[in-house]
Design an enzyme around this catalytic site. Structure first.
Site, PDB file in Angstrom:
ATOM      1  N   GLU A  46     -10.339 -20.986  25.651  1.00  0.00           N
ATOM      2  CA  GLU A  46     -10.733 -21.521  26.952  1.00  0.00           C
ATOM      3  C   GLU A  46     -11.606 -22.773  26.799  1.00  0.00           C
ATOM      4  OE1 GLU A  46     -10.970 -16.933  27.333  1.00  0.00           O
ATOM      5  OE2 GLU A  46     -10.977 -18.459  25.751  1.00  0.00           O
ATOM      6  N   CYS A  70     -13.916 -13.558  26.800  1.00  0.00           N
ATOM      7  CA  CYS A  70     -14.990 -12.746  26.225  1.00  0.00           C
ATOM      8  C   CYS A  70     -16.273 -12.923  27.023  1.00  0.00           C
ATOM      9  CB  CYS A  70     -15.205 -13.102  24.758  1.00  0.00           C
ATOM     10  SG  CYS A  70     -15.896 -14.756  24.494  1.00  0.00           S
ATOM     11  N   ALA A 158      12.725   8.543 -14.533  1.00  0.00           N
ATOM     12  CA  ALA A 158      11.977   9.639 -15.158  1.00  0.00           C
ATOM     13  C   ALA A 158      10.993   9.159 -16.213  1.00  0.00           C
ATOM     14  CB  ALA A 158      12.951  10.642 -15.767  1.00  0.00           C
ATOM     15  N   TRP A 164      13.787  -3.470 -11.967  1.00  0.00           N
ATOM     16  CA  TRP A 164      13.481  -3.572 -10.543  1.00  0.00           C
ATOM     17  C   TRP A 164      14.377  -2.629  -9.771  1.00  0.00           C
ATOM     18  CZ3 TRP A 164       9.209  -6.113  -9.342  1.00  0.00           C
ATOM     19  CH2 TRP A 164       8.768  -7.125 -10.177  1.00  0.00           C
ATOM     20  N   ALA A 267      -0.268   5.656  -1.693  1.00  0.00           N
ATOM     21  CA  ALA A 267       0.503   5.652  -0.442  1.00  0.00           C
ATOM     22  C   ALA A 267       0.412   7.007   0.249  1.00  0.00           C
ATOM     23  CB  ALA A 267       1.954   5.300  -0.727  1.00  0.00           C
ATOM     24  N   ALA A 269      -1.923   9.213  -0.015  1.00  0.00           N
ATOM     25  CA  ALA A 269      -3.281   9.440   0.476  1.00  0.00           C
ATOM     26  C   ALA A 269      -3.504   8.739   1.813  1.00  0.00           C
ATOM     27  CB  ALA A 269      -4.300   8.960  -0.557  1.00  0.00           C
TER      28      ALA A 269
END
Length: 344
Positions: A46, A70, A158, A164, A267, A269
Site C-alpha cells: 500500500e 496491517c 537391499a 538413481w 520423513a 517422523a
C-alpha cells in the site's frame, strides 16, 4: 484485484513476509498507482503504491489490496494508518490478515470513516498465499516432505544404494523445489550415508541463483569434511530429535518454506508428528522389493487411522511420475498456533 495479485508475484516467495500487491483507483475507477511488497524492511504494497502519488493524490481514492492492510508497527509502520493519512476513501481486500498482532486493519479503517470491503477474489488469493497463510495460522513454516520411490514403495535397494531411482527430469524438478525453499532439512543419517551437498543446481550442475539453507537434524557427529560444509549458506545443526522444537527454531529464523529431503526415518517422523503441509512424491516405474521403504512407522496401527491425502497434481517427468498432495485433516482437528504476522 487480479492486477494486484499479478503485482504480488514480484515479491519474494521465501521468508516470513507475504507477497502483497496493491492498486489505487481514482474516483472514476482509473488506475493511478500500483505497488507491491519487495521484502522485509521495504515499503508494504500500500505504501509502495502511495509513494508514487503526489501529496493529496490519493484523496477520495480506492485502494485494492490482496491482503487486509496491517495494523501494527514492525520494521515499517501500519498500512491502515498510511491509507487513512493519505485520504483514501475506500479499501477493498481479498484475504483477512490472520496475524494476532498485525490484524485489525479493516476495523481501524472503518473507525476512521473509510469504507471497507473484504473477500474479493478470496479463493484465488488464498491459493496464491497458501504457504504464507498456512505458516501464519499455524505459527510455523510451511513444510513439504519429499521422497522418491519405486512403484512398490522402496527408496533404496537391499544394499542401501539409491542413485538413481528417478530420472534426470524428476531430479531437476527437485532442485527447482529446493531453490524455492528457505531451508532444506535432512537427518544426520542421510549426511553420514550419502554426504549430500544440499544445494540447488541446474541441468549442467551449476548452482542456481537462490540456495536453501541446509539444516541437519539429529545428535550424531558429522565429519568436518562433509559436503554440507561447502554449501554457500552456513549449515544449521539442530541437535535434537524434537521436531516441534526444530520447526519453532526455523520459524524464529524467519523461514517460511521448509523442504524435508531426509531419508525414511526423518520423513516418517515428520508425518507422525503431523508436521507436513505438502507431499512431493516422485515415483519411478520400477520395482525393488526388500525392506527399504520410503516411509517407516508413522503411528498408524489400524486401517481406520490411515493418513489420507488429497492429490493436487500428477505430472509425468520423463518416465517418472510426480505427485503433489496435501493431508486431509481428520474432522474437528484443525490446528491453531501462534499466528503472529511478521511482515516487515
Amino acid at each position: 484485484m487480479r492486477t494486484a495479485l499479478r503485482l504480488a508475484e514480484g515479491g519474494p516467495a521465501t521468508g516470513v513476509n507475504p507477497r502483497v500487491g496493491c492498486v489505487i483507483l481514482d474516483a472514476e475507477g482509473r488506475t493511478i498507482a500500483e505497488g507491491f511488497h519487495r521484502g522485509a524492511g521495504t515499503a508494504h504494497a500500500e505504501v509502495d503504491a502511495l509513494s508514487s502519488l503526489p501529496e493529496g493524490g490519493a484523496t477520495g481514492a480506492t485502494a485494492v489490496v490482496t491482503l487486509e492492510p496491517c495494523n501494527h508497527w514492525g520494521l515499517t509502520g501500519p498500512c491502515s494508518e498510511a491509507l487513512i493519512a493519505a485520504g483514501v476513501a475506500r479499501v477493498v481486500y481479498a484475504v483477512a490478515d490472520p496475524g494476532r498482532h498485525s490484524s485489525g486493519g479493516a476495523e481501524r479503517l472503518r473507525e476512521a470513516g473509510v469504507a471497507v470491503t473484504g473477500g474479493v477474489l478470496a479463493e484465488e488469493a488464498e491459493a496464491f498465499l497458501d504457504d504464507w497463510l498456512t505458516a501464519a495460522r499455524l505459527g510455523r513454516p510451511y513444510i513439504t516432505v519429499k521422497w522418491a520411490s519405486t512403484l512398490d514403495g522402496r527408496a533404496a535397494a537391499a544394499d542401501g544404494t539409491s542413485k538413481w531411482i528417478t530420472g534426470a527430469a524428476a531430479r531437476q524438478r527437485v532442485h527447482e523445489q529446493r531453490e524455492a525453499s528457505d531451508a532444506i532439512v535432512v537427518g544426520t543419517g542421510t549426511v553420514l550415508a550419502d554426504d549430500p551437498s544440499l544445494t540447488a543446481r541446474g541441468d549442467a550442475g551449476e548452482l542456481l541463483a537462490t540456495q536453501p539453507t541446509p539444516v541437519v537434524v539429529g545428535t550424531r557427529a558429522v565429519p568436518n569434511d562433509a559436503a554440507v560444509f561447502r554449501h554457500p549458506n552456513p549449515v544449521i545443526f539442530e541437535g535434537t530429535h524434537d521436531l516441534h522444537q526444530v520447526v519453532a527454531d526455523l520459524r524464529q529464523r524467519g523461514f517460511r518454506r521448509v523442504y524435508v529431503e531426509g531419508g525414511p526415518t526423518l520423513a516418517s517422523a515428520f508425518v507422525e508428528a503431523g508436521l507436513v503441509d505438502e507431499y512431493a512424491i516422485y515415483l519411478a516405474p520400477s520395482l525393488l522389493g526388500g525392506p527399504r521403504f520410503a516411509l517407516g512407522d508413522i503411528g498408524v496401527a489400524t486401517i481406520a487411522d490411515q493418513r489420507r491425502l488429497r492429490i493436487l497434481d500428477v505430472e509425468r517427468l520423463g518416465g517418472d511420475l510426480y505427485l503433489r498432495a496435501v493431508p486431509v485433516p481428520p474432522p474437528a482437528t484443525a490446528q491453531q498456533g501462534d499466528t503472529t504476522h511478521q511482515e516487515g
